[in-house]
Design a protein around this motif. Structure first.
Motif, mmCIF file in Angstrom:
data_model
loop_
_atom_site.group_PDB
_atom_site.id
_atom_site.type_symbol
_atom_site.label_atom_id
_atom_site.label_comp_id
_atom_site.label_asym_id
_atom_site.label_seq_id
_atom_site.Cartn_x
_atom_site.Cartn_y
_atom_site.Cartn_z
ATOM 1 N N PHE A 162 1.754 -8.325 -2.821
ATOM 2 C CA PHE A 162 2.788 -9.142 -2.199
ATOM 3 C C PHE A 162 2.356 -10.594 -2.153
ATOM 4 C CE2 PHE A 162 0.181 -7.008 0.953
ATOM 5 C CZ PHE A 162 -0.268 -8.026 1.771
ATOM 6 N N ILE B 157 9.034 -0.089 2.069
ATOM 7 C CA ILE B 157 8.524 -1.364 2.600
ATOM 8 C C ILE B 157 9.675 -2.336 2.846
ATOM 9 C CG2 ILE B 157 7.174 -3.420 2.017
ATOM 10 C CD1 ILE B 157 5.379 -1.171 2.786
ATOM 11 N N THR C 134 -6.538 -2.502 2.143
ATOM 12 C CA THR C 134 -5.420 -3.415 1.919
ATOM 13 C C THR C 134 -5.658 -4.666 2.764
ATOM 14 O OG1 THR C 134 -3.005 -3.689 2.019
ATOM 15 C CG2 THR C 134 -4.021 -2.303 3.715
ATOM 16 N N ASP D 62 -0.323 -0.710 4.852
ATOM 17 C CA ASP D 62 0.279 -1.785 4.057
ATOM 18 C C ASP D 62 1.256 -2.585 4.916
ATOM 19 O OD1 ASP D 62 -0.559 -1.394 1.081
ATOM 20 O OD2 ASP D 62 -0.035 0.614 1.748
ATOM 21 N N PHE E 40 -4.826 -9.367 3.111
ATOM 22 C CA PHE E 40 -4.157 -10.587 2.658
ATOM 23 C C PHE E 40 -5.063 -11.774 2.934
ATOM 24 C CE2 PHE E 40 -3.140 -10.600 7.159
ATOM 25 C CZ PHE E 40 -3.234 -11.939 7.501
ATOM 26 N N LEU F 25 10.585 -4.111 6.475
ATOM 27 C CA LEU F 25 10.323 -5.540 6.669
ATOM 28 C C LEU F 25 11.577 -6.399 6.696
ATOM 29 C CD1 LEU F 25 7.181 -6.220 4.427
ATOM 30 C CD2 LEU F 25 7.268 -5.842 6.890
ATOM 31 N N LEU G 185 7.523 -8.707 -3.581
ATOM 32 C CA LEU G 185 6.798 -7.440 -3.608
ATOM 33 C C LEU G 185 6.709 -6.921 -5.033
ATOM 34 C CD1 LEU G 185 8.536 -5.651 -0.585
ATOM 35 C CD2 LEU G 185 6.243 -6.623 -0.606
ATOM 36 N N GLN H 52 1.058 -6.609 6.109
ATOM 37 C CA GLN H 52 2.163 -7.477 5.708
ATOM 38 C C GLN H 52 2.830 -8.109 6.930
ATOM 39 O OE1 GLN H 52 4.580 -4.952 3.166
ATOM 40 N NE2 GLN H 52 2.807 -4.518 1.887
ATOM 41 N N ARG H 53 3.023 -7.312 7.966
ATOM 42 C CA ARG H 53 3.595 -7.869 9.204
ATOM 43 C C ARG H 53 2.650 -8.899 9.820
ATOM 44 N NH1 ARG H 53 5.611 -2.087 10.658
ATOM 45 N NH2 ARG H 53 7.858 -2.254 10.318
ATOM 46 N N LEU I 133 9.447 -13.360 0.668
ATOM 47 C CA LEU I 133 8.412 -12.389 0.342
ATOM 48 C C LEU I 133 8.701 -11.722 -0.991
ATOM 49 C CD1 LEU I 133 5.827 -10.945 1.426
ATOM 50 C CD2 LEU I 133 7.363 -9.201 2.384
#
Length: 382
Positions: free
Chosen positions: A275, A246, A306, A137, A308, A250, A160, A141-142, A158
């Motif tokens: 997210f 998380i 997972t 995850d 994006f 982050l 979440l 996200q990064r 961001l």
């Protein structure tokens, strides 16, 4: 004039914007490939059953459908590439280990997702299969944040969420499927008055917890508030701990992090953390993602997953494009030395535009020209 009109929310992309989008696409795909994500290009259309598997069920009304003249079966023009990439992972690649895939192609929507958005988004994204831990995850996200950064987006906000919070309440209270659907609808719309009506007959602790969800939006303090005020169900406790982890990981790399425990976007296919990325110049999310561990099940192989995605067209509007690069004008004549010079310039990345007979000096896209000087071809400013 009717023959020149395009359908509503469908538009041409002209040269300056097209170049701007293409440069962003290359930067993002190159970045993803450097992190081990292999690019795939699924077909624009396939059978509806495949496109509506897993996450695709939320896209049914947004998908254009046509009849296949060869088989007589219903086909769909993809409205989202995630089900297609999941099919490739589950059925074609069939790897037992971790698989990282990325993509960049157009999708089509029957209706736009917003009044300023197109019905033909240019979707770019990444998916990671085969790992169920928070490490994957965090990786995606990064990566999403880095993709936005190389595209030129600054001041990223961001949001979440975690679908297990709502699911934990539903499961713990033994709520029926019909009522779950109604509660999901009103929570998604943040319709507090209707939510109150639906919760009247529920037990007090369940009613209070569901009414609390729309209020649980804000910085990390709301996680402590949620732990204190929500029922101590195992699913909810795990979800809140994951969100806290998380946030800690982050926080150094993002301008602002907020939590929304009533965010049920993609509820029917997301299974964990969700997210969304925002920036000050746009009211819509500029990137979306989350965990969806069950999507491959429809293809005979459920896999932890997972990922994006983002719309390059929407993203490109946030960054002011530069001017289209000017080229070098070359005369229209047969000359071996001239041809060698043109080839060398193009290999060096220079735009060289050949004049056509009878159109000498008409290229407006050039600020330099090739001229013969003392027996040698040189480039001079026009």
């Amino acid at each position: 004039m009717r023959n020149w009109l395009l359908p509503e929310y469908v538009e041409d992309i002209l040269p300056i914007e097209a170049l701007h989008i293409e440069v962003m696409r290359r930067q993002i795909i190159d970045l993803l490939m450097l992190h081990g994500y292999q690019q795939v290009i699924p077909p624009l259309l396939e059978y509806v059953e495949s496109l509506l598997s897993g996450s695709g069920s939320d896209m049914d009304l947004r998908m254009f459908k046509v009849i296949d003249q060869l088989s007589g079966r219903m086909m769909g023009l993809r409205a989202d590439m995630t089900p297609q990439v999941a099919r490739i992972d589950a059925h074609l690649l069939n790897s037992e280990g971790i698989t990282r895939l990325c993509y960049a192609s157009s999708v089509l929507h029957t209706v736009p997702s917003g009044i300023t958005q197109t019905r033909e988004p240019l979707q770019v994204g990444a998916e990671l299969y085969g790992h169920a831990g928070l490490e994957s995850d965090l990786e995606v996200q990064r990566l999403m944040l880095q993709c936005l950064s190389v595209s030129g987006v600054s001041e990223i906000h961001l949001d979440l969420g975690h679908v297990a919070v709502f699911r934990g309440l539903i499961k713990g209270a033994g709520i029926s499927r019909e009522l779950e659907t109604e509660l999901f609808t009103v929570l998604q719309a943040k319709d507090v008055s209707t939510l109150k009506e639906l919760c009247v007959r529920l037990q007090k602790h369940t009613r209070e917890a569901l009414m609390l969800l729309p209020e649980l939006y804000g910085d990390k303090k709301i996680l402590a508030d949620a732990i204190r005020r929500l029922p101590d169900y195992p699913e909810i406790r795990v979800a809140l701990n994951e969100l806290s982890t998380i946030e800690e990981e982050l926080e150094p790399s993002v301008d602002n992090i907020a939590f929304d425990l009533a965010d049920l976007r993609g509820y029917h296919y997301h299974t964990g953390i969700v997210f969304a990325a925002y920036t000050n110049e746009c009211s819509n999310a500029i990137a979306l993602g989350g965990r969806y561990d069950e999507i491959g099940k429809a293809f005979g192989r459920a896999r932890s997953a997972t990922g994006f995605s983002m719309d390059l067209r929407e993203l490109s509007r946030l960054i002011k494009p530069g001017t289209y690069p000017k080229g070098i004008r070359a005369p229209s004549q047969k000359n071996k030395e001239l041809e060698i010079m043109i080839e060398q310039l193009r290999k060096a990345g220079q735009i060289v535009i050949m004049e056509l007979p009878g159109k000498k000096g008409e290229s407006s896209h050039c600020d330099r020209q090739l001229v013969l000087h003392d027996g040698q071809w040189i480039v001079e400013t026009i």
